[in-house]
Design an enzyme around this catalytic site. Structure first.
Site, mmCIF file in Angstrom:
data_model
loop_
_atom_site.group_PDB
_atom_site.id
_atom_site.type_symbol
_atom_site.label_atom_id
_atom_site.label_comp_id
_atom_site.label_asym_id
_atom_site.label_seq_id
_atom_site.Cartn_x
_atom_site.Cartn_y
_atom_site.Cartn_z
ATOM 1 N N ARG A 47 0.916 -1.348 0.325
ATOM 2 C CA ARG A 47 -0.055 -0.016 -0.289
ATOM 3 C C ARG A 47 1.248 1.523 0.103
ATOM 4 O O ARG A 47 0.303 2.472 0.125
ATOM 5 C CB ARG A 47 -0.830 0.445 0.928
ATOM 6 N N GLU A 59 -2.107 -9.050 -4.702
ATOM 7 C CA GLU A 59 -3.010 -9.376 -5.762
ATOM 8 C C GLU A 59 -2.578 -11.257 -4.890
ATOM 9 O O GLU A 59 -3.763 -11.646 -5.045
ATOM 10 C CB GLU A 59 -3.989 -9.274 -6.267
ATOM 11 N N GLN A 64 -6.315 -16.793 -1.366
ATOM 12 C CA GLN A 64 -5.765 -18.053 -0.352
ATOM 13 C C GLN A 64 -5.123 -17.955 0.745
ATOM 14 O O GLN A 64 -4.479 -19.473 1.449
ATOM 15 C CB GLN A 64 -5.962 -19.898 -1.130
ATOM 16 N N THR A 65 -4.137 -16.836 0.844
ATOM 17 C CA THR A 65 -3.670 -16.497 2.615
ATOM 18 C C THR A 65 -3.203 -16.346 2.900
ATOM 19 O O THR A 65 -3.949 -14.614 2.269
ATOM 20 C CB THR A 65 -1.807 -16.140 0.720
ATOM 21 N N LEU A 102 4.637 -21.227 0.187
ATOM 22 C CA LEU A 102 3.128 -19.917 -0.105
ATOM 23 C C LEU A 102 2.025 -20.956 -0.443
ATOM 24 O O LEU A 102 1.143 -20.642 -0.351
ATOM 25 C CB LEU A 102 3.991 -18.770 -1.280
ATOM 26 N N TYR A 104 -0.301 -23.441 -3.587
ATOM 27 C CA TYR A 104 -0.372 -22.808 -4.588
ATOM 28 C C TYR A 104 0.756 -22.408 -6.123
ATOM 29 O O TYR A 104 0.179 -20.787 -5.936
ATOM 30 C CB TYR A 104 -1.639 -22.457 -4.523
ATOM 31 N N TYR A 142 -11.839 -10.701 -10.125
ATOM 32 C CA TYR A 142 -11.625 -10.590 -9.376
ATOM 33 C C TYR A 142 -9.955 -9.356 -9.202
ATOM 34 O O TYR A 142 -10.413 -8.451 -8.494
ATOM 35 C CB TYR A 142 -11.400 -11.139 -8.364
ATOM 36 N N CYS A 221 -19.387 -6.888 15.776
ATOM 37 C CA CYS A 221 -20.770 -5.802 14.776
ATOM 38 C C CYS A 221 -20.668 -4.677 15.920
ATOM 39 O O CYS A 221 -20.757 -3.714 14.930
ATOM 40 C CB CYS A 221 -21.612 -6.478 15.066
HETATM 41 FE FE1 SF4 Z 1 -21.663 -6.956 11.793
HETATM 42 FE FE2 SF4 Z 1 -23.120 -5.890 9.411
HETATM 43 FE FE3 SF4 Z 1 -21.044 -5.004 10.711
HETATM 44 FE FE4 SF4 Z 1 -20.846 -7.341 8.968
HETATM 45 S S1 SF4 Z 1 -21.760 -5.810 8.382
HETATM 46 S S2 SF4 Z 1 -19.357 -6.296 11.458
HETATM 47 S S3 SF4 Z 1 -22.821 -8.211 9.794
HETATM 48 S S4 SF4 Z 1 -23.318 -4.933 11.965
#
Ligand code: SF4
Length: 396
Positions: A47, A59, A64-65, A102, A104, A142, A221
């Site tokens: 970054r 990337e 997977q790492t 690493l 893969y 992606y 959350c």
């Molecule tokens: Fe929780 Fe929703 Fe935030 Fe995910 S996006 S951490 S589920 S509040």
């Protein structure tokens, strides 16, 4: 669908949170996410600049790492190959040696091939055209979106493991996010959320929040800047969304590896395309011939293994001597590896190929490798463990 399309992810009809239809809701989400990211973004080596080559390498390594695993590999890789041209002019074995551990390894081979293509077709400059980027080996939608948004500020969405989980929860999407309907809905959501500018920062913020806060189990959350906007939090559905993917069925595999000594050299072979360790070197390795463990079947198994090793190395061999057992997991395989050692039979069945201690790094299918070269050769994970035993054996 092109970035910037106005097609909706569709609310109730597709089983997603109708709040997505409200531009103010989306605006608040962007603002809160951006503010959170500016305060909490991790300092990561890739970054430090927006060099597309650095973004690309990081990337690919991050697929997977874990980030912590990738950091030292990334630093060594960029130090050794500071530019696309430097990577393109390296030998594949050098690239694989730096990638060793690493996993893969196909990623490393494709990265190398893509660097050669960029030098040949784009004068060594990473292309900024999405079609050209996605034609490069190992780059899908992606990775292309991540590079083009982060390095070129293009309006390209990203969807990987972290954003798939985060967006599923922000959409309250209870279908299978990996199925075709789920993928369509999530890609549209990722595209629809994109701001007009600084899309790279926004995509990185989504990935960072998914990785650090909206984790698979017990998301944090209480620390989430999007809590009051999140229908999954409001409904207490964190454990159900995203829908769990099918459990991986692990397969137990028993194999044998054989260390064949000739003076201070051992015989190794380069794994062919399509093999588990394609491009890397390994000690001769075979599936265990039978599953019985009584004495006579074990002796029979040793005879079969010795014959196979003779055929492969093209030298006469003495009896196999059990050395050690290793356990190793690769993708869905749990491998039990019984390691044997043996010597070439002197003098009547002497090796056809003699040890050449001045040889350059090997490129053929099989070769005698002097001990001092083992360090330079890219080996499979178990091959490296056996190589350490070999070195200790001679120099305890
Ligand atoms: Fe929780 Fe929703 Fe935030 Fe995910 S996006 S951490 S589920 S509040």
């Amino acid at each position: 669908m092109a970035a910037g399309s106005n097609r909706s992810v569709g609310p109730a009809s597709q089983g997603v949170f109708p709040g997505w239809e409200d531009p103010r809701w989306r605006g608040r989400l962007r603002t809160r996410l951006g503010t959170w990211y500016d305060k909490t973004a991790r300092e990561l080596p890739w970054r430090r600049s927006r060099n597309p080559y650095y973004v690309w390498v990081s990337e690919i390594m991050l697929q997977q790492t874990q980030v912590a695993t990738v950091i030292p590999y990334f630093e060594r890789f960029i130090q050794q190959f500071p530019t696309i041209a430097a990577l393109a002019s390296a030998r594949e074995e050098q690239v694989l040696r730096l990638w060793e551990g690493l996993g893969y390894y196909r990623r490393a081979r494709q990265l190398h091939r893509a660097a050669i293509t960029i030098v040949a077709e784009h004068a060594g400059r990473f292309p900024d055209d999405p079609d050209a980027v996605q034609r490069l080996p190992g780059i899908g939608r992606y990775t292309s979106g991540a590079i083009l948004s982060i390095a070129f500020d293009q309006r390209q969405p990203v969807l990987e493991a972290n954003t798939l989980r985060l967006l599923s929860r922000l959409l309250a999407y209870q279908g299978d996010p990996r199925g075709s309907a789920g993928q369509r809905i999530l890609w549209q959501a990722a595209e629809r959320l994109l701001p007009r500018h600084r899309t790279g920062r926004f995509n990185q913020a989504l990935m960072e929040l998914g990785s650090l806060v909206c984790t698979p189990r017990q998301p944090r959350c209480d620390q989430c800047p999007l809590q009051s906007l999140c229908p999954t939090f409001v409904g207490g559905l964190q454990a159900q969304i995203p829908r769990a993917s099918k459990r991986v069925e692990f397969q137990d595999v028993h194999e044998a590896a054989i260390v064949i000594w000739q003076g201070d050299s051992v015989w190794l072979r380069r794994c062919a395309d399509g093999e588990r360790w394609a491009g890397l070197w390994d000690f001769p390795r075979f599936p265990w011939p039978n599953t019985d463990s009584d004495k006579s079947s074990t002796a029979k198994a040793h005879t079969i293994l010795r014959r196979q090793a003779q055929q492969q190395s093209q030298v006469g061999l003495g009896p196999l001597r059990p050395w050690t057992e290793l356990k190793h997991g690769v993708t869905r395989f749990r491998i039990r590896l019984s390691v044997f050692q043996t010597n070439t039979r002197p003098p009547r069945l002497r090796a056809r190929k003699k040890t050449d201690t001045t040889a350059p790094l090997p490129t053929g299918d099989g070769q005698w490798i002097p001990m001092r070269q083992l360090q330079e050769i890219p080996l499979s994970t178990t091959g490296r463990k056996i190589a350490r035993l070999v070195v200790q054996h001679l120099d305890p």
